[in-house]
Design an enzyme around this catalytic site. Structure first.
Site, PDB file in Angstrom:
ATOM      1  CG  ASN A 129      -1.690   1.222   1.455  1.00  0.00           C
ATOM      2  OD1 ASN A 129      -1.771   2.058   0.569  1.00  0.00           O
ATOM      3  ND2 ASN A 129      -2.301   1.356   2.634  1.00  0.00           N
ATOM      4  CD1 TRP A 130       3.376   0.778  -2.848  1.00  0.00           C
ATOM      5  CD2 TRP A 130       3.580   1.938  -4.757  1.00  0.00           C
ATOM      6  NE1 TRP A 130       4.028  -0.026  -3.762  1.00  0.00           N
ATOM      7  CE2 TRP A 130       4.162   0.664  -4.942  1.00  0.00           C
ATOM      8  CE3 TRP A 130       3.596   2.844  -5.827  1.00  0.00           C
ATOM      9  CZ2 TRP A 130       4.754   0.276  -6.145  1.00  0.00           C
ATOM     10  CZ3 TRP A 130       4.173   2.460  -7.034  1.00  0.00           C
ATOM     11  CH2 TRP A 130       4.744   1.184  -7.186  1.00  0.00           C
ATOM     12  CE  LYS A 131      -0.224   3.284   4.716  1.00  0.00           C
ATOM     13  NZ  LYS A 131      -0.126   3.404   6.175  1.00  0.00           N
ATOM     14  CG  HIS A 172      -5.819   1.990   5.163  1.00  0.00           C
ATOM     15  ND1 HIS A 172      -5.390   2.957   6.052  1.00  0.00           N
ATOM     16  CD2 HIS A 172      -4.820   1.095   5.064  1.00  0.00           C
ATOM     17  CE1 HIS A 172      -4.168   2.642   6.460  1.00  0.00           C
ATOM     18  NE2 HIS A 172      -3.797   1.517   5.879  1.00  0.00           N
ATOM     19  CD  GLU A 181      -2.933   5.575   6.709  1.00  0.00           C
ATOM     20  OE1 GLU A 181      -2.908   5.611   5.469  1.00  0.00           O
ATOM     21  OE2 GLU A 181      -2.016   5.061   7.394  1.00  0.00           O
ATOM     22  CD  GLU A 211      -3.640  -2.423   7.310  1.00  0.00           C
ATOM     23  OE1 GLU A 211      -2.544  -2.680   6.800  1.00  0.00           O
ATOM     24  OE2 GLU A 211      -4.244  -1.362   7.118  1.00  0.00           O
ATOM     25  N   GLY A 257       2.464   2.152  10.793  1.00  0.00           N
ATOM     26  CA  GLY A 257       3.438   3.228  10.651  1.00  0.00           C
ATOM     27  C   GLY A 257       4.148   3.588  11.951  1.00  0.00           C
ATOM     28  CB  SER A 315       5.142  -2.073  12.004  1.00  0.00           C
ATOM     29  OG  SER A 315       4.775  -0.735  12.293  1.00  0.00           O
ATOM     30  N   GLY A 331       2.761  -1.124   4.314  1.00  0.00           N
ATOM     31  CA  GLY A 331       2.844   0.303   3.992  1.00  0.00           C
ATOM     32  C   GLY A 331       4.283   0.728   3.780  1.00  0.00           C
ATOM     33  N   GLY A 332       4.891   1.291   4.816  1.00  0.00           N
ATOM     34  CA  GLY A 332       6.230   1.876   4.721  1.00  0.00           C
ATOM     35  C   GLY A 332       7.261   1.013   4.015  1.00  0.00           C
TER      36      GLY A 332
HETATM   37  P1  PGA Z   1       2.813   0.188   7.692  1.00  0.00           P
HETATM   38  O1  PGA Z   1       1.340   0.453   7.084  1.00  0.00           O
HETATM   39  O2  PGA Z   1       3.324  -1.079   7.079  1.00  0.00           O
HETATM   40  O3  PGA Z   1       3.601   1.399   7.309  1.00  0.00           O
HETATM   41  O4  PGA Z   1       2.640   0.063   9.189  1.00  0.00           O
HETATM   42  C1  PGA Z   1       0.448  -0.606   6.848  1.00  0.00           C
HETATM   43  C2  PGA Z   1      -0.828  -0.076   6.235  1.00  0.00           C
HETATM   44  O5  PGA Z   1      -1.286   1.002   6.632  1.00  0.00           O
HETATM   45  O6  PGA Z   1      -1.418  -0.713   5.334  1.00  0.00           O
END
Ligand code: PGA
Length: 254
Positions: A12-14, A98, A100, A170, A176, A216, A237-238
């Site tokens: 997930n590149w956000k 998600h 967010e 999640e 993050g 993470s 994500g990251g």
């Molecule tokens: P993260 O994000 O790997 O940076 O913790 C995961 C996500 O939000 O899908």
């Protein structure tokens, strides 16, 4: 790794990567992961990079996902993107609900369910996200929160539609933050989710649904997380923003 369900690992590149950066990243992934057949690999770039990334992954083992979509097909919905538009770029998956988007865009379980039904109607596979906040976990409410999100976000989905869907667990406190859930914490909630799916649908259906862990995930913790019985992949994500970071997660999960 011998798993009951095929692992699915999605990046997930956000809100990251220009078109040029996206092409670089996916070109590197395509090269590094060319031999991988054991895992379904998905990248979810921002909308603006879908077109170019779709050209790079054509004829590869990497599939394309989007990070959100509208529940509507078309019309007066300024700023929105519909399933039909995603399909123009060979998008196969779409992340929905998600945390967010729940937090910053006010998405509710009912909205997530409407989007999931619209996605499935267009033959897109929804990745439906659920997860508790830190305060909810500390108050012992993880199962209550996740259970309610599941019931609401899957409302109206038939058995066969659920089997086309992926659930992503999640925990919000792990996203993050570098604070990954322990493999045991992840397995506990994944097993709870699968049991809830048995109650909502049936045993066979629940056993076929893939449940990703997100929060993470990195190369160093992927193997242990993926070795848990009910963990069927990762939403990253990251660590999905660098070629090495993401390709090592995939390779360490095999
Ligand atoms: P993260 O994000 O790997 O940076 O913790 C995961 C996500 O939000 O899908």
């Amino acid at each position: 790794m011998d798993k009951e369900r095929k692992l699915i690992i999605a990046g997930n590149w956000k809100m990251n990567k220009t078109v040029a950066e996206a092409i670089d990243l996916v070109t590197g992934l395509k090269r590094d992961l060319v031999a991988v057949k054991e895992v379904d690999i998905v990248v979810c770039p921002p909308f603006t990079a879908l077109s170019e990334v779709s050209k790079v992954v054509l004829d590869s083992n990497i599939r394309l996902g989007a990070q959100n979509m509208s529940e509507h097909q078309s019309g007066a919905f300024t700023g929105e993107i519909g399933a039909g538009m995603l399909k123009e770029f060979s998008v196969r998956y779409v992340i929905l609900g998600h945390s967010e988007r729940r937090q910053f865009n006010g998405e509710t379980d009912a909205m997530v369910a409407a989007k999931a039904i619209a996605a499935l109607a267009a033959s897109l596979k929804p990745i439906i996200c659920v997860g508790e906040l830190l305060a909810e976990r500390e108050a012992g409410r993880t199962e209550a929160v996740v259970g309610t999100q599941l019931e609401g976000s899957l409302k109206g989905l038939t058995k066969s539609q659920l089997e086309e869907s992926i659930i992503a667990y999640e925990p919000v406190w792990a996203i993050g933050t570098g604070k990954v859930a322990t493999p045991q914490q992840a397995q506990e909630v994944h097993a709870f989710i699968r049991n809830r799916l048995v109650a909502m649908y049936d045993e066979g259906t629940a056993r076929r649904v893939r449940i990703q862990y997100g929060g993470s995930v990195k190369a160093s913790n992927a193997r242990e997380l993926m070795s848990q019985a009910d963990v069927d992949g990762a939403l990253v994500g990251g660590a999905s923003l660098e070629v090495r970071g993401f390709s090592d997660i995939v390779k360490n999960s095999i």
